[in-house]
Write a protein that holds these residues in place. Structure first.
Motif, short mmCIF file in Angstrom:
data_model
loop_
_atom_site.label_atom_id
_atom_site.label_comp_id
_atom_site.label_asym_id
_atom_site.label_seq_id
_atom_site.Cartn_x
_atom_site.Cartn_y
_atom_site.Cartn_z
N ARG A 133 0.84 -1.19 0.00
CA ARG A 133 0.00 0.00 0.00
C ARG A 133 0.88 1.25 0.00
NH1 ARG A 133 -4.97 -0.42 2.62
NH2 ARG A 133 -5.05 1.85 2.42
N TRP A 134 0.61 2.16 -0.95
CA TRP A 134 1.41 3.37 -1.01
C TRP A 134 0.84 4.48 -0.13
CZ3 TRP A 134 -0.27 8.21 -2.16
CH2 TRP A 134 -1.53 8.32 -2.75
N ASP A 135 -0.47 4.44 0.12
CA ASP A 135 -1.11 5.54 0.84
C ASP A 135 -1.06 5.36 2.34
OD1 ASP A 135 -2.71 3.33 0.67
OD2 ASP A 135 -4.59 4.43 0.50
N MET A 136 -0.38 4.34 2.83
CA MET A 136 -0.22 4.16 4.27
C MET A 136 1.13 4.73 4.70
SD MET A 136 -2.99 2.71 5.23
CE MET A 136 -2.56 2.13 6.87
N PRO A 137 1.17 5.32 5.89
CA PRO A 137 2.45 5.86 6.37
C PRO A 137 3.49 4.75 6.50
CG PRO A 137 0.61 6.65 7.71
CD PRO A 137 0.07 5.58 6.82
N THR A 138 4.73 5.15 6.47
CA THR A 138 5.81 4.19 6.63
C THR A 138 5.71 3.53 8.01
OG1 THR A 138 7.22 5.53 5.22
CG2 THR A 138 8.31 3.90 6.63
N PRO A 139 5.69 2.19 8.06
CA PRO A 139 5.56 1.53 9.37
C PRO A 139 6.68 1.97 10.32
CG PRO A 139 5.30 -0.05 7.57
CD PRO A 139 5.77 1.22 6.95
N ARG A 140 6.27 2.25 11.52
CA ARG A 140 7.25 2.65 12.53
C ARG A 140 8.04 1.43 12.99
NH1 ARG A 140 5.19 1.13 17.46
NH2 ARG A 140 2.97 0.60 17.46
N THR A 141 9.17 1.69 13.57
CA THR A 141 10.01 0.61 14.07
C THR A 141 9.48 0.13 15.41
OG1 THR A 141 11.92 1.56 12.94
CG2 THR A 141 12.36 -0.04 14.68
N SER A 142 9.26 -1.16 15.50
CA SER A 142 8.70 -1.72 16.72
C SER A 142 9.79 -1.92 17.77
CB SER A 142 8.02 -3.05 16.42
OG SER A 142 7.58 -3.67 17.62
N GLY A 143 9.35 -2.10 18.99
CA GLY A 143 10.29 -2.42 20.06
C GLY A 143 10.70 -3.88 19.99
N ASP A 144 11.11 -4.41 21.11
CA ASP A 144 11.56 -5.80 21.12
C ASP A 144 10.36 -6.74 21.20
OD1 ASP A 144 10.70 -5.25 23.62
OD2 ASP A 144 12.60 -5.65 24.64
N GLU A 145 10.64 -8.02 21.16
CA GLU A 145 9.58 -9.03 21.19
C GLU A 145 8.81 -8.99 22.50
OE1 GLU A 145 7.36 -12.16 19.52
OE2 GLU A 145 8.84 -10.81 18.65
N ALA A 146 9.50 -8.71 23.60
CA ALA A 146 8.82 -8.66 24.90
C ALA A 146 7.79 -7.55 24.94
CB ALA A 146 9.86 -8.48 26.01
N GLY A 147 8.14 -6.39 24.37
CA GLY A 147 7.18 -5.29 24.35
C GLY A 147 5.95 -5.62 23.54
N ARG A 148 6.13 -6.30 22.41
CA ARG A 148 4.97 -6.66 21.60
C ARG A 148 4.10 -7.68 22.32
NH1 ARG A 148 8.91 -6.47 17.38
NH2 ARG A 148 9.21 -8.74 17.45
N LYS A 149 4.72 -8.62 23.05
CA LYS A 149 3.93 -9.61 23.79
C LYS A 149 3.10 -8.96 24.89
CE LYS A 149 6.58 -13.84 23.04
NZ LYS A 149 5.37 -14.60 22.64
N VAL A 150 3.62 -7.87 25.48
CA VAL A 150 2.86 -7.17 26.52
C VAL A 150 1.55 -6.65 25.95
CG1 VAL A 150 2.87 -5.14 28.01
CG2 VAL A 150 4.88 -6.62 27.92
#
Length: 464
Positions: free
Chosen positions: A302-319
């Motif tokens: 998709r071109w009309d979506m903002p550039t995905p931000r950089t995620s944190g570590d795996e532990a942060g995503r699991k929270v």
């Protein structure tokens, strides 16, 4: 996009994410321009200049320009050129004339070859001069006859004056002397006027038009040249592609904000979870000619979506997943039986739903063991004709989707499908695509989560 103004960052995003498509369509436009150039033979243009001596007004020069392209001049030029099938009407489309500074009429001719363009310009200029000289010659002949008649009239008048002077008497009286004197003065004035008229050369009124040398043989094609047509076609297709993307984005009705999505589904938001970039394994699952073409042209992003931000570590995503699971347990009575509804084609939402199933099964029950083992299912429904499995023993349905991917009508259709299947939409989970930081730990977590991501339609996550 529909409410935002078009900014340079939007144009840059189109150029960056649609560069393959833009390159392809630009080449197509160049080929179209090349094809048009083949249908249009090369044209060459040159000019011959005609000098108009004397004092000429702007309107007079404009009249002479019209005469240069008149049917009489062009017919004579066509006859002099001796080209088969070419007449004055055809030359009218190939010849133009305009007045330039310095009393100059520029006659321009256009033809398929440089030689024909040069001959055409020279011949029209010559025929124009000949025609004007002919007109001036006729006028001069008429003007020469008028002074001769005037001389004869003056001679007759002089004789009559002499007769009147003789009839006035011998000049013995004062009155007769005055009369004879006035008649003599009148005869003298008439004679002087005739003498001055004789000094005027009738040929002086003739406009001696001069052709200022032959026309220069053209070396370059007249616009539009083949190169210009190719460049114009490429530029036109490029601009149309960019404008088409901008128009499609402005007309898009896909919901992007949380309140709009919640209102369309008639439920509340449980939370937003991060979904790392899609692994290469899932890219390989998309096969077929259309999928291959979309990948080659970059249309799978998709071109009309903002550039995905950089995620944190795996532990942060699991929270984030655990918090959503905890909110879900608070809204559902024991045991936890939920249907996760994912729009078909929303890969980020499908992966998020699989991870939610994994987290819900691995999370310890907050109460006694009598709450039972969670029974979770993930189903993918088509947004064009949504169909949700009938309710069995589920406590409700949770819609998992990505923001900016679906319209209000499509989400309303999913909500109606859930209602038809007697499922209450108890919550919404938004999947937010992010860029994961490469690390060994993250790689191990992704490998461990692979079985949960493979949860398909009507699959049971709680079976042991």
């Amino acid at each position: 996009m529909s409410d935002d103004s078009i900014r340079l960052v939007t144009i840059g995003r189109i150029l960056r994410r649609r560069r393959r498509l833009l390159t392809l369509l630009t080449l197509v436009g160049a080929l179209v321009g090349f094809g048009i150039s083949l249908l249009m033979p090369p044209r060459y243009t040159t000019s011959a200049s005609v000098l108009m001596p004397g004092a000429w007004g702007e309107r007079e020069l404009l009249t002479q320009s019209e005469i240069a392209t008149s049917s009489v001049v062009l017919e004579r030029a066509a006859a002099a050129l001796g080209l088969p099938g070419v007449d004055g009407n055809e030359l009218r489309e190939q010849v133009t004339a305009k007045a330039a500074d310095g009393n100059i009429i520029k006659i321009s001719g256009t033809a398929e070859t440089p030689e024909r363009a040069q001959r055409l310009s020279d011949q029209v200029a010559q025929q124009f001069v000949t025609f004007v000289e002919q007109i001036e010659g006729d006028s001069t002949a008429e003007g020469a006859a008028a002074p001769e008649a005037l001389r004869q009239l003056v001679t007759q008048t002089s004789r009559r004056i002499a007769e009147l002077a003789d009839a006035a008497g011998s000049g013995q009286s004062v009155e007769s002397v005055q009369t004879r004197t006035e008649l003599a003065k009148l005869r003298t004035s008439l004679q002087e006027a005739v003498d001055k008229l004789a000094e005027v050369d009738p040929a002086a009124a003739k406009a001696n038009l001069v052709v200022m040398g032959p026309a220069v043989r053209p070396a370059d094609e007249a616009p539009p040249t083949r190169t210009q047509l190719i460049g114009a076609g490429a530029l036109l297709f490029f601009l149309l592609t960019v404008i088409g993307h901008l128009a499609a984005a402005r007309m898009s009705r896909r919901l992007r904000t949380e309140p709009e999505i919640a209102a369309a589904l008639g439920s509340t938001l449980l939370g937003t979870v991060d979904v790392p970039g899609e692994p290469s394994g899932h890219q390989a699952e998309r096969r077929g000619p259309r999928a291959l073409i979309r990948r080659l042209l970059g249309l799978d992003i998709r071109w009309d979506m903002p550039t995905p931000r950089t995620s944190g570590d795996e532990a942060g995503r699991k929270v984030r997943y655990r918090r959503v699971s905890a909110r879900l347990r608070e809204r559902v009575s024991a045991p936890l039986r939920v249907l996760f509804v994912v729009p078909d084609g929303d890969e980020s939402a499908r992966r998020a739903a699989g991870q939610l199933v994994t987290e819900a099964e691995s999370a310890p029950s907050p109460g006694s063991s009598s709450r039972g083992r969670p029974e979770l299912r993930v189903v993918e429904v088509s947004v064009s004709r949504p169909m949700v499995p009938d309710r069995e023993d589920e406590s409700g349905a949770v819609v998992v989707l990505s923001a900016g991917s679906w319209t209000a009508g499509e989400l309303a259709g999913i909500a109606e499908a859930c209602a038809d299947a007697r499922h209450e939409v108890i919550g919404i989970v938004l999947a937010d695509p992010v860029r994961s930081r490469p690390s060994r730990a993250a790689g191990r977590h992704r490998d461990a989560a692979a079985p949960a991501l493979a949860v398909g339609a009507d699959s049971t996550g709680g079976s042991g």
